[in-house]
Design a protein around this motif. Structure first.
Motif, PDB file in Angstrom:
ATOM      1  N   HIS A   1      -7.338-110.755 -67.139  1.00 23.47           N
ATOM      2  CA  HIS A   1      -8.708-110.495 -67.561  1.00 23.47           C
ATOM      3  C   HIS A   1      -8.988-109.024 -67.823  1.00 23.47           C
ATOM      4  N   VAL A   2      -8.280-108.142 -67.124  1.00 24.40           N
ATOM      5  CA  VAL A   2      -8.567-106.712 -67.297  1.00 24.40           C
ATOM      6  C   VAL A   2      -7.609-106.075 -68.313  1.00 24.40           C
TER       7      VAL A   2
ATOM      8  N   GLN B   1     -17.594-108.667 -66.757  1.00 24.55           N
ATOM      9  CA  GLN B   1     -16.385-109.458 -66.485  1.00 24.55           C
ATOM     10  C   GLN B   1     -16.442-110.117 -65.116  1.00 24.55           C
TER      11      GLN B   1
ATOM     12  N   ARG C   1      -2.038-109.013 -55.271  1.00 25.19           N
ATOM     13  CA  ARG C   1      -3.068-108.931 -56.314  1.00 25.19           C
ATOM     14  C   ARG C   1      -3.293-107.484 -56.725  1.00 25.19           C
TER      15      ARG C   1
ATOM     16  N   LEU D   1     -10.141-104.154 -59.136  1.00 26.87           N
ATOM     17  CA  LEU D   1      -9.103-104.492 -60.116  1.00 26.87           C
ATOM     18  C   LEU D   1      -9.418-103.890 -61.481  1.00 26.87           C
TER      19      LEU D   1
ATOM     20  N   ALA E   1      -5.350-112.533 -61.990  1.00 27.87           N
ATOM     21  CA  ALA E   1      -6.703-112.235 -62.488  1.00 27.87           C
ATOM     22  C   ALA E   1      -6.785-110.851 -63.137  1.00 27.87           C
ATOM     23  N   GLY E   2      -6.232-109.851 -62.457  1.00 23.71           N
ATOM     24  CA  GLY E   2      -6.307-108.491 -62.999  1.00 23.71           C
ATOM     25  C   GLY E   2      -5.553-108.345 -64.315  1.00 23.71           C
TER      26      GLY E   2
END
Lengths: 283, 259
Positions: B123-124, A197, B168, A191, B119-120
């Motif tokens: 958080h990214v 992280q 996802r 991802l 999540a990606g």
């Protein structure tokens, strides 16, 4: 019974079913009861604990102060130990030979020697080896104090317990990290998460469900291990208790008082652990 | 190679070689995949299909050659005639636009389906939670799992987990998707729902590279088949041609066995 002797009405309900009886366990249970009765008989003929004395001390200012000191020492030591353990565990799983060797040696030394010896070392030996604590940066003296001012009984106890416990925490945290399967990291990386992280968002939260219960156990052990600090004169629960019974000889009553407070601390730690475990359920 | 080389190939590997000890897992693999193509990677177990996919998003290092995704050199920086491995931060940045789906799903076990998808982006990419939530809901609906948003992976069937995993990966809005045996851990019935979700990706025009043993994928909607044996691409043909007239000996046996 062979099939040829089966009654002509196979569908008929059996008369009665007798399940297996665990005679051995019952026999052992009776032995336990007899031993316990003997113990009670001996206790009845022993010197009665003077509940008046227990009541006089159990909530006295001295004792409560000692209990609070123990609770604080154990709790702060655990927090430092978790931080130290986390760093040591990350070093251990880093794959860098220097960091791995350093971390492994730390764990071996601090987990491998008795906590009491470590406390005595920090309090008695360390200040004679290094007389002053001198911190200098680019010729600028930031701190220069006699070591005996830093290494008070509390300072030595905190340092000793934190570092000893940190070695146990390092192993617990490492075990938790290793239990998270590699596929989770692959998925996080795919991802676009960086190593930092994915550690923070994926690995540590999943490792926590293994780390938290074990840490609760360590917290209880550590709260009781604070009693070792009595040997270097820190006024925690046991030291205060022994000081009192050294003058009034009420050993039984005062040990009961101390035991009561250790049980209270353990109950607190257990409640905290149960609460935390709910936050990291097993999935 | 049956497709013309273009500067804007989605995936291009040039002489990629990967060794594991004395074993050569990938041997001089050169492949060019134009945008929007669906490529099925076929071949016996241990042929290097998974390894090739894992090298394309630099989950694994390579020992020779170069890999480009959308024109970017993946995992390395070229200085003179030497390739230097990129720092973690830069490699992670490159992976954002390369989606990956795994044989064992690898959903984050401590997160619900919707949190897995979020999540990606959160958080990214640092997307605000409300925006990420809307995106995740849309994607879960696309794979037919809107009502499973609050379920944890262990409450979902294998097929449902894999569809969440596809959502996802899609949440990062990838241009390229690598699917590593996406149906191998599923029984035939559950495979069907995952295949339907993958067919949708192909219809959306994503570039797909699918390592698979599932003939339905290769036959029904792959444009092209790469057949690998012992780390080498031994046959590279349009899917129809591969199944009707395989050329390589091993490919003939493979196709005959899967008739």
């Amino acid at each position: 019974m062979s099939s040829t002797t089966v009654a002509p009405h196979p569908a008929a309900a059996p008369q009665r079913i007798v399940h297996r009886r665990h005679w051995g366990a019952w026999a052992f249970g009776i032995v336990v009861l007899l031993l316990f009765a003997a113990l009670l008989k001996a206790a009845a003929s022993a010197r009665i604990v003077d509940l008046g004395v227990v009541g006089q001390y159990i909530f006295s200012e001295q004792i409560v102060t000692g209990a609070v000191n123990s609770l604080l020492l154990g709790s702060v030591a655990l927090l430092i130990a978790v931080a130290v353990g986390l760093v040591a565990a990350l070093m251990r799983v880093s794959g860098n030979p220097i960091l791995v060797a350093f971390s492994a040696t730390y764990v071996y030394l601090f987990r491998g020697t008795p906590m009491l010896i470590q406390l005595i070392f920090w309090f008695n030996a360390f200040p004679t080896m290094f007389k002053t604590l001198h911190i200098e940066l680019f010729g600028q003296v930031l701190l220069s104090v006699p070591m005996t001012q830093v290494i008070t009984p509390y300072g030595a106890a905190l340092l000793g317990l934190s570092l000893a416990e940190g070695a146990y925490m390092a192993e617990i945290i490492r075990g938790g990290i290793l239990a998270v399967d590699a596929g989770q990291r692959d998925a996080a990386r795919s991802l676009g998460m960086t190593t930092a992280q994915l550690m923070r968002r994926i690995v540590i939260p999943q490792a926590s469900r293994i780390i938290v219960p074990a840490t609760g156990n360590q917290y209880i052990m550590l709260l009781k291990s604070t009693s070792l600090a009595s040997a270097i004169g820190y006024l925690e629960l046991l030291r205060i208790t022994t000081d009192i019974y050294a003058s009034n000889f009420r050993v039984v009553e005062l040990l009961a008082v101390a035991g009561f407070w250790y049980l209270v601390m353990t109950a607190l730690a257990t409640a905290l652990q149960t609460g935390l475990e709910k936050r990291f359920p097993h999935r | 190679m049956h497709t013309p080389a273009t500067a804007a190939a989605a995936i291009r590997t040039v002489g990629v070689t990967k060794k594991r000890g004395a074993l050569t897992v990938l041997s001089n693999v050169s492949v060019e995949v134009p945008r929007g193509q669906v490529v099925a990677l076929l071949g016996p177990s241990g042929a290097g299909k998974s390894t090739l996919l894992r090298c394309i998003n630099h989950l694994e290092t390579i020992d020779a050659g170069r890999i480009f995704v959308e024109g970017d050199l993946i995992g390395y920086r070229e200085r003179g005639d030497v390739l230097h491995e990129l720092p973690d931060e830069a490699s992670s940045r490159q992976r954002r636009r390369i989606g990956m789906v795994f044989q064992s799903f690898n959903l984050f076990r401590h997160l619900t389906a919707i949190d897995n998808v979020m999540a990606g982006p959160v958080h990214v990419l640092g997307m605000p939670r409300t925006q990420a939530l809307a995106l995740a809901q849309k994607l879960l609906a696309q794979v037919g799992l809107a009502e499973k948003a609050g379920s944890y992976p262990n409450q979902l069937s294998g097929g449902q987990q894999q569809r969440v995993a596809i959502a996802r990966a899609l949440a990062m809005q990838p241009t390229v998707m690598l699917l590593d045996e996406p149906t191998s851990a599923l029984d035939p019935e559950l495979s069907q729902e995952v295949i339907a979700a993958i067919r949708q990706l192909a219809a959306q025009g994503l570039t797909l590279m699918i390592a698979t043993h599932e003939m339905a994928i290769a036959r029904d909607f792959a444009d092209r088949v790469l057949f690998m044996v012992q780390g080498e691409v031994v046959e590279d043909a349009p899917a129809r041609e591969f199944f009707t007239a395989p050329r390589h000996e091993r490919a003939k046996v493979f196709v005959a066995r899967h008739e």
